[in-house]
Write a protein that holds these residues in place. Structure first.
Motif, PDB file in Angstrom:
ATOM      1  N   ALA A 136       0.716  -1.324  -0.010  1.00  0.00           N
ATOM      2  CA  ALA A 136       0.161  -0.131   0.077  1.00  0.00           C
ATOM      3  C   ALA A 136       0.867   1.364  -0.119  1.00  0.00           C
ATOM      4  O   ALA A 136       0.422   2.304   0.229  1.00  0.00           O
ATOM      5  CB  ALA A 136      -0.852  -0.075   1.207  1.00  0.00           C
ATOM      6  N   THR A 137       2.139   0.966  -0.260  1.00  0.00           N
ATOM      7  CA  THR A 137       2.987   2.211  -0.266  1.00  0.00           C
ATOM      8  C   THR A 137       3.885   2.312  -1.535  1.00  0.00           C
ATOM      9  O   THR A 137       4.110   1.135  -2.035  1.00  0.00           O
ATOM     10  CB  THR A 137       4.066   2.518   0.862  1.00  0.00           C
ATOM     11  OG1 THR A 137       4.726   1.260   0.741  1.00  0.00           O
ATOM     12  CG2 THR A 137       3.254   2.420   2.000  1.00  0.00           C
ATOM     13  N   ALA A 138       4.323   3.330  -2.182  1.00  0.00           N
ATOM     14  CA  ALA A 138       5.281   3.821  -3.224  1.00  0.00           C
ATOM     15  C   ALA A 138       6.464   2.833  -2.977  1.00  0.00           C
ATOM     16  O   ALA A 138       7.056   2.230  -3.803  1.00  0.00           O
ATOM     17  CB  ALA A 138       5.299   4.979  -3.628  1.00  0.00           C
TER      18      ALA A 138
ATOM     19  N   VAL B 188      -0.215  10.952  -0.864  1.00  0.00           N
ATOM     20  CA  VAL B 188       0.421  10.367  -1.854  1.00  0.00           C
ATOM     21  C   VAL B 188       1.689  10.036  -1.676  1.00  0.00           C
ATOM     22  O   VAL B 188       2.672  10.757  -1.421  1.00  0.00           O
ATOM     23  CB  VAL B 188      -0.021  10.944  -2.987  1.00  0.00           C
ATOM     24  CG1 VAL B 188       0.662  10.445  -4.307  1.00  0.00           C
ATOM     25  CG2 VAL B 188      -1.428  11.261  -3.384  1.00  0.00           C
ATOM     26  N   SER B 189       2.202   8.852  -1.693  1.00  0.00           N
ATOM     27  CA  SER B 189       3.741   8.556  -1.909  1.00  0.00           C
ATOM     28  C   SER B 189       4.245   8.392  -3.268  1.00  0.00           C
ATOM     29  O   SER B 189       3.653   7.834  -4.049  1.00  0.00           O
ATOM     30  CB  SER B 189       4.033   7.345  -0.838  1.00  0.00           C
ATOM     31  OG  SER B 189       3.181   6.157  -1.294  1.00  0.00           O
TER      32      SER B 189
ATOM     33  N   ALA C 126       7.443   4.558  -8.567  1.00  0.00           N
ATOM     34  CA  ALA C 126       5.975   4.082  -8.175  1.00  0.00           C
ATOM     35  C   ALA C 126       5.215   5.491  -7.583  1.00  0.00           C
ATOM     36  O   ALA C 126       5.808   6.180  -6.924  1.00  0.00           O
ATOM     37  CB  ALA C 126       6.119   2.916  -7.017  1.00  0.00           C
ATOM     38  N   VAL C 127       3.962   5.606  -7.819  1.00  0.00           N
ATOM     39  CA  VAL C 127       3.148   6.677  -7.270  1.00  0.00           C
ATOM     40  C   VAL C 127       1.865   5.784  -6.672  1.00  0.00           C
ATOM     41  O   VAL C 127       1.356   5.003  -7.247  1.00  0.00           O
ATOM     42  CB  VAL C 127       2.571   7.418  -8.379  1.00  0.00           C
ATOM     43  CG1 VAL C 127       1.583   8.555  -7.790  1.00  0.00           C
ATOM     44  CG2 VAL C 127       3.635   8.146  -9.077  1.00  0.00           C
ATOM     45  N   CYS C 128       1.744   6.035  -5.444  1.00  0.00           N
ATOM     46  CA  CYS C 128       0.540   5.404  -4.624  1.00  0.00           C
ATOM     47  C   CYS C 128      -0.125   6.306  -3.971  1.00  0.00           C
ATOM     48  O   CYS C 128       0.107   7.029  -2.981  1.00  0.00           O
ATOM     49  CB  CYS C 128       1.447   4.454  -3.422  1.00  0.00           C
ATOM     50  SG  CYS C 128       0.220   3.068  -2.944  1.00  0.00           S
ATOM     51  N   ALA C 129      -1.543   6.480  -4.677  1.00  0.00           N
ATOM     52  CA  ALA C 129      -2.308   7.561  -4.065  1.00  0.00           C
ATOM     53  C   ALA C 129      -3.403   7.084  -2.991  1.00  0.00           C
ATOM     54  O   ALA C 129      -4.297   6.192  -3.386  1.00  0.00           O
ATOM     55  CB  ALA C 129      -3.163   8.111  -5.419  1.00  0.00           C
TER      56      ALA C 129
ATOM     57  N   HIS D 139      -6.623  -0.949   3.726  1.00  0.00           N
ATOM     58  CA  HIS D 139      -6.329   0.249   4.843  1.00  0.00           C
ATOM     59  C   HIS D 139      -7.053   1.352   4.270  1.00  0.00           C
ATOM     60  O   HIS D 139      -7.421   2.181   5.475  1.00  0.00           O
ATOM     61  CB  HIS D 139      -4.706   0.511   4.740  1.00  0.00           C
ATOM     62  CG  HIS D 139      -3.861  -0.576   4.983  1.00  0.00           C
ATOM     63  ND1 HIS D 139      -3.498  -0.607   6.408  1.00  0.00           N
ATOM     64  CD2 HIS D 139      -3.255  -1.491   4.317  1.00  0.00           C
ATOM     65  CE1 HIS D 139      -2.784  -1.601   6.416  1.00  0.00           C
ATOM     66  NE2 HIS D 139      -2.571  -2.300   5.192  1.00  0.00           N
ATOM     67  N   THR D 140      -7.335   1.751   2.927  1.00  0.00           N
ATOM     68  CA  THR D 140      -8.339   2.697   2.594  1.00  0.00           C
ATOM     69  C   THR D 140      -9.073   2.189   1.663  1.00  0.00           C
ATOM     70  O   THR D 140      -8.952   0.996   0.975  1.00  0.00           O
ATOM     71  CB  THR D 140      -7.781   3.994   2.165  1.00  0.00           C
ATOM     72  OG1 THR D 140      -7.217   3.690   0.790  1.00  0.00           O
ATOM     73  CG2 THR D 140      -6.849   4.324   3.151  1.00  0.00           C
ATOM     74  N   ARG D 141     -10.290   2.634   1.161  1.00  0.00           N
ATOM     75  CA  ARG D 141     -10.902   2.101  -0.154  1.00  0.00           C
ATOM     76  C   ARG D 141     -10.308   2.404  -1.312  1.00  0.00           C
ATOM     77  O   ARG D 141     -10.473   1.551  -2.505  1.00  0.00           O
ATOM     78  CB  ARG D 141     -12.254   3.212  -0.315  1.00  0.00           C
ATOM     79  CG  ARG D 141     -11.859   4.461  -0.713  1.00  0.00           C
ATOM     80  CD  ARG D 141     -13.262   5.491  -0.808  1.00  0.00           C
ATOM     81  NE  ARG D 141     -13.027   6.600  -1.081  1.00  0.00           N
ATOM     82  CZ  ARG D 141     -12.717   7.717  -0.536  1.00  0.00           C
ATOM     83  NH1 ARG D 141     -12.763   7.255   0.951  1.00  0.00           N
ATOM     84  NH2 ARG D 141     -12.670   9.172  -0.939  1.00  0.00           N
ATOM     85  N   HIS D 142      -9.074   2.830  -1.445  1.00  0.00           N
ATOM     86  CA  HIS D 142      -8.052   2.890  -2.684  1.00  0.00           C
ATOM     87  C   HIS D 142      -7.064   1.722  -2.682  1.00  0.00           C
ATOM     88  O   HIS D 142      -6.563   1.584  -3.581  1.00  0.00           O
ATOM     89  CB  HIS D 142      -7.381   4.363  -2.661  1.00  0.00           C
ATOM     90  CG  HIS D 142      -8.313   5.478  -2.734  1.00  0.00           C
ATOM     91  ND1 HIS D 142      -9.203   5.550  -3.852  1.00  0.00           N
ATOM     92  CD2 HIS D 142      -8.765   6.509  -1.818  1.00  0.00           C
ATOM     93  CE1 HIS D 142      -9.915   6.797  -3.576  1.00  0.00           C
ATOM     94  NE2 HIS D 142      -9.584   7.206  -2.330  1.00  0.00           N
ATOM     95  N   THR D 143      -7.070   1.127  -1.518  1.00  0.00           N
ATOM     96  CA  THR D 143      -5.817  -0.126  -1.648  1.00  0.00           C
ATOM     97  C   THR D 143      -6.045  -0.916  -2.477  1.00  0.00           C
ATOM     98  O   THR D 143      -7.159  -1.794  -2.613  1.00  0.00           O
ATOM     99  CB  THR D 143      -6.005  -0.594  -0.167  1.00  0.00           C
ATOM    100  OG1 THR D 143      -5.961   0.465   1.051  1.00  0.00           O
ATOM    101  CG2 THR D 143      -4.615  -1.551   0.143  1.00  0.00           C
ATOM    102  N   VAL D 144      -5.158  -1.230  -3.280  1.00  0.00           N
ATOM    103  CA  VAL D 144      -5.216  -2.467  -4.190  1.00  0.00           C
ATOM    104  C   VAL D 144      -5.089  -3.823  -3.401  1.00  0.00           C
ATOM    105  O   VAL D 144      -3.869  -3.906  -2.793  1.00  0.00           O
ATOM    106  CB  VAL D 144      -4.001  -2.240  -5.302  1.00  0.00           C
ATOM    107  CG1 VAL D 144      -4.169  -3.508  -6.267  1.00  0.00           C
ATOM    108  CG2 VAL D 144      -4.323  -1.151  -6.080  1.00  0.00           C
ATOM    109  N   VAL D 145      -5.934  -4.572  -3.396  1.00  0.00           N
ATOM    110  CA  VAL D 145      -6.016  -6.087  -2.647  1.00  0.00           C
ATOM    111  C   VAL D 145      -5.936  -7.116  -3.515  1.00  0.00           C
ATOM    112  O   VAL D 145      -5.935  -8.286  -3.142  1.00  0.00           O
ATOM    113  CB  VAL D 145      -7.214  -5.994  -1.669  1.00  0.00           C
ATOM    114  CG1 VAL D 145      -6.629  -5.017  -0.751  1.00  0.00           C
ATOM    115  CG2 VAL D 145      -8.472  -5.698  -2.158  1.00  0.00           C
ATOM    116  N   SER D 146      -6.061  -6.848  -4.725  1.00  0.00           N
ATOM    117  CA  SER D 146      -6.116  -8.162  -5.897  1.00  0.00           C
ATOM    118  C   SER D 146      -4.739  -8.371  -6.227  1.00  0.00           C
ATOM    119  O   SER D 146      -4.067  -7.575  -6.805  1.00  0.00           O
ATOM    120  CB  SER D 146      -6.981  -7.662  -7.176  1.00  0.00           C
ATOM    121  OG  SER D 146      -6.741  -8.282  -7.937  1.00  0.00           O
ATOM    122  N   PRO D 147      -4.425  -9.668  -6.201  1.00  0.00           N
ATOM    123  CA  PRO D 147      -3.129 -10.076  -6.543  1.00  0.00           C
ATOM    124  C   PRO D 147      -2.528  -9.714  -7.875  1.00  0.00           C
ATOM    125  O   PRO D 147      -1.684  -9.407  -8.375  1.00  0.00           O
ATOM    126  CB  PRO D 147      -2.854 -11.554  -5.953  1.00  0.00           C
ATOM    127  CG  PRO D 147      -3.970 -11.713  -5.160  1.00  0.00           C
ATOM    128  CD  PRO D 147      -5.194 -10.805  -5.403  1.00  0.00           C
TER     129      PRO D 147
END
Length: 226
Positions: free
Chosen positions: A125-127, A178-179, A167-170, A143-151
């Motif tokens: 969940a981080t850049a 945003v990291s 990497a950009v992680c919003a 962790h939030t509604r934006h977290t990518v949880v699909s492998p």
């Protein structure tokens, strides 16, 4: 023969690995270690007295300052951080964000260790983690509604990060953040991720350019001969 006292102490500390919550209740620690609750309580109290754990106002325990200090003093992270500090200071001043250097915190690759802040956020969940991960971890908590949880989606992201070198992680770890991170490379490949965390809404083109330049400035120390 039963497990040694040292082994039981180490198992308590190991309970905080794996990308799960940073703070655990005593019942969580007992469940993760398999220790009886009275034994877990005694060991936890010893670690709190030593400084290896801290007890929050909510009754949960988290890794303590003494472990962070010892970890930062280890030759590899310490040398990396020393080499990166000028670039980190310049990156923070240029972007107005929090600049940090991160390494994977465990072979399980489910978390990263940020060498400046001492924070141990989830890798997926981080850049920083998306720069360092070779593939999706086993656990992908949201962790939030934006977290990518699909492998599958995460694997695609990681492939694009490797290709782009950025990497950009919003808002995947915390809302409003945003990291942005890029790899720090040594002779044998990527050794760390250097990046910055900025508020959501900050124009990212200049941030991304600054992160790339900062990462390229870092020259990791040569490993000591065996």
């Amino acid at each position: 023969m039963g497990e040694s006292v040292a082994g039981r102490l180490f198992s308590v500390l190991d309970a905080f690995e794996g990308g799960g919550p940073a703070a655990l209740r005593l019942t969580d620690i007992a469940a993760r270690t398999g220790l009886p609750a009275p034994t877990a309580l005694r060991l936890v109290r010893e670690l709190v007295a030593w400084g290896g754990l801290e007890r929050g106002a909510d009754g949960r325990y988290r890794l303590g300052l003494r472990l962070r200090v010892l970890g930062a003093a280890a030759p590899c992270p310490r040398g990396l951080l020393d080499a990166a500090l000028p670039a980190l200071r310049a990156l923070g001043a240029r972007t107005g964000g929090h600049a940090d250097l991160a390494v994977l915190s465990a072979p399980s690759a489910e978390g990263v260790l940020c060498l400046v802040s001492g924070e141990r956020p989830p890798a997926h969940a981080t850049a920083y983690g998306k720069v360092l991960l070779a593939g999706p971890p086993e656990e992908l908590p949201r962790h939030t509604r934006h977290t990518v949880v699909s492998p599958g989606l995460l694997a695609g992201q990681l492939a694009r990060v490797r290709e782009a070198g950025l990497a950009v992680c919003a808002e995947e770890f915390r809302l409003g953040e945003v990291s942005v991170a890029a790899p720090v490379r040594g002779p044998s490949g990527t050794v760390a991720a250097l990046g910055v965390t900025v508020p959501t809404g900050v124009p990212l083109e200049r941030v991304a350019a600054a992160v790339r330049e900062a990462a390229l400035r870092v020259r990791p120390p040569e490993p000591s001969p065996a």
